[in-house]
Design a protein around this motif. Structure first.
Motif, PDB file in Angstrom:
ATOM      1  N   TYR A 118       0.835  -1.195   0.000  1.00 65.45           N
ATOM      2  CA  TYR A 118       0.000   0.000   0.000  1.00 65.45           C
ATOM      3  C   TYR A 118       0.870   1.245   0.000  1.00 65.45           C
ATOM      4  CZ  TYR A 118      -4.471  -2.334   1.106  1.00 65.45           C
ATOM      5  OH  TYR A 118      -5.617  -3.097   1.067  1.00 65.45           O
ATOM      6  N   LYS A 122      -2.454   5.017   2.961  1.00 67.59           N
ATOM      7  CA  LYS A 122      -3.347   3.972   3.457  1.00 67.59           C
ATOM      8  C   LYS A 122      -3.290   3.900   4.982  1.00 67.59           C
ATOM      9  CE  LYS A 122      -6.215   0.568   2.462  1.00 67.59           C
ATOM     10  NZ  LYS A 122      -7.469   0.773   1.692  1.00 67.59           N
ATOM     11  N   GLU A 125      -5.797   6.334   6.191  1.00 65.04           N
ATOM     12  CA  GLU A 125      -7.152   5.846   5.911  1.00 65.04           C
ATOM     13  C   GLU A 125      -7.576   4.797   6.940  1.00 65.04           C
ATOM     14  OE1 GLU A 125      -9.130   3.031   2.513  1.00 65.04           O
ATOM     15  OE2 GLU A 125      -7.778   4.628   1.821  1.00 65.04           O
ATOM     16  N   VAL A 158      -1.015  -3.567   6.652  1.00 60.92           N
ATOM     17  CA  VAL A 158      -0.415  -2.789   5.567  1.00 60.92           C
ATOM     18  C   VAL A 158       0.592  -3.591   4.754  1.00 60.92           C
ATOM     19  CG1 VAL A 158      -0.751  -0.545   6.667  1.00 60.92           C
ATOM     20  CG2 VAL A 158       1.387  -1.796   7.058  1.00 60.92           C
ATOM     21  N   GLU A 188     -10.159  -6.484   4.419  1.00 61.01           N
ATOM     22  CA  GLU A 188      -8.819  -6.733   3.883  1.00 61.01           C
ATOM     23  C   GLU A 188      -8.640  -8.200   3.496  1.00 61.01           C
ATOM     24  OE1 GLU A 188      -6.215  -4.700   3.140  1.00 61.01           O
ATOM     25  OE2 GLU A 188      -7.610  -3.058   3.473  1.00 61.01           O
TER      26      GLU A 188
END
Length: 215
Positions: A118, A122, A125, A158, A188
């Protein structure tokens, strides 16, 4: 990548589980790629030990653990590093954040270990989704345990993974923050078609689990 446990028993717990029924210890178990697995594990039955064995932090066990066709006991350091960087992520029960680094820096270390999965935005976010955006630039050691737990969740998400290992990942979160965290994790994992193994003390309905097992 599937995971197989072939009659695995932690040596320190061997005598305790000699006569005890378990879906995991001293059994043949296969976790198929993409499965969402809940392992209910009362205190003292080795849930953290299991997670550490799967992540190869411990090798003091009988039996064999295979990631795909790779036996963890014989895995070479370079292959283990690649497994952890590209295929397996983890949320530790004790979190293992660096207290002297900011929350953002703790997450960023995982994001850039390999070709980033990412972009850096991100982090912001995900932090906003878990209501910890306001502590990203604060030292992790100054954050509450619940805040640290959410930072550890973001850190695990991540990086690339096809399997996510979670050891009591919501133990210090209230109902609302648990709902935020489970929603993010589910999204995810669904996006990546990834599986997870979650250990906890009690039954729950946080996810649409593929399989329920008793440790």
């Amino acid at each position: 990548m599937h995971i197989q446990l072939q009659q695995v028993v932690p040596i320190p717990l061997r005598d305790r589980f000699a006569q005890r029924q378990s879906d995991i210890w001293n059994a043949h178990v296969t976790f198929a790629e993409g499965e969402w697995i809940k392992i209910k594990a009362p205190s003292g039955t080795g849930k953290t030990t299991l997670i550490h064995i799967l992540y190869k932090l411990r090798s003091d066990y009988e039996g064999a653990v295979l990631w795909g066709n790779e036996n963890l006991k014989g895995i070479q350091p370079a292959s283990l590093a690649q497994l952890r960087q590209q295929s397996v992520s983890i949320i530790f029960q004790d979190l293992r954040l660096f207290d002297h680094l900011t929350a953002r820096e703790n997450i960023e270390l995982n994001r850039v270990l390999q070709q980033p999965f990412y972009e850096s935005n991100k982090i912001d976010e995900m932090a906003e989704l878990l209501n910890v955006q306001y502590i990203l630039d604060q030292r992790a050691g100054l954050c509450s345990y619940g805040e640290q737990q959410r930072i550890a969740i973001i850190r695990a998400l991540v990086q690339p993974f096809t399997w996510l290992l979670m050891d009591e990942p919501f133990s210090h979160l209230d109902k609302a923050n648990t709902a935020r965290a489970t929603s993010l994790i589910a999204a995810e994992c669904a996006t990546r078609k990834a599986g997870f193994i979650l250990t906890d003390l009690d039954e729950d309905d946080h996810f649409n689990y593929s399989k329920h097992l008793q440790l």
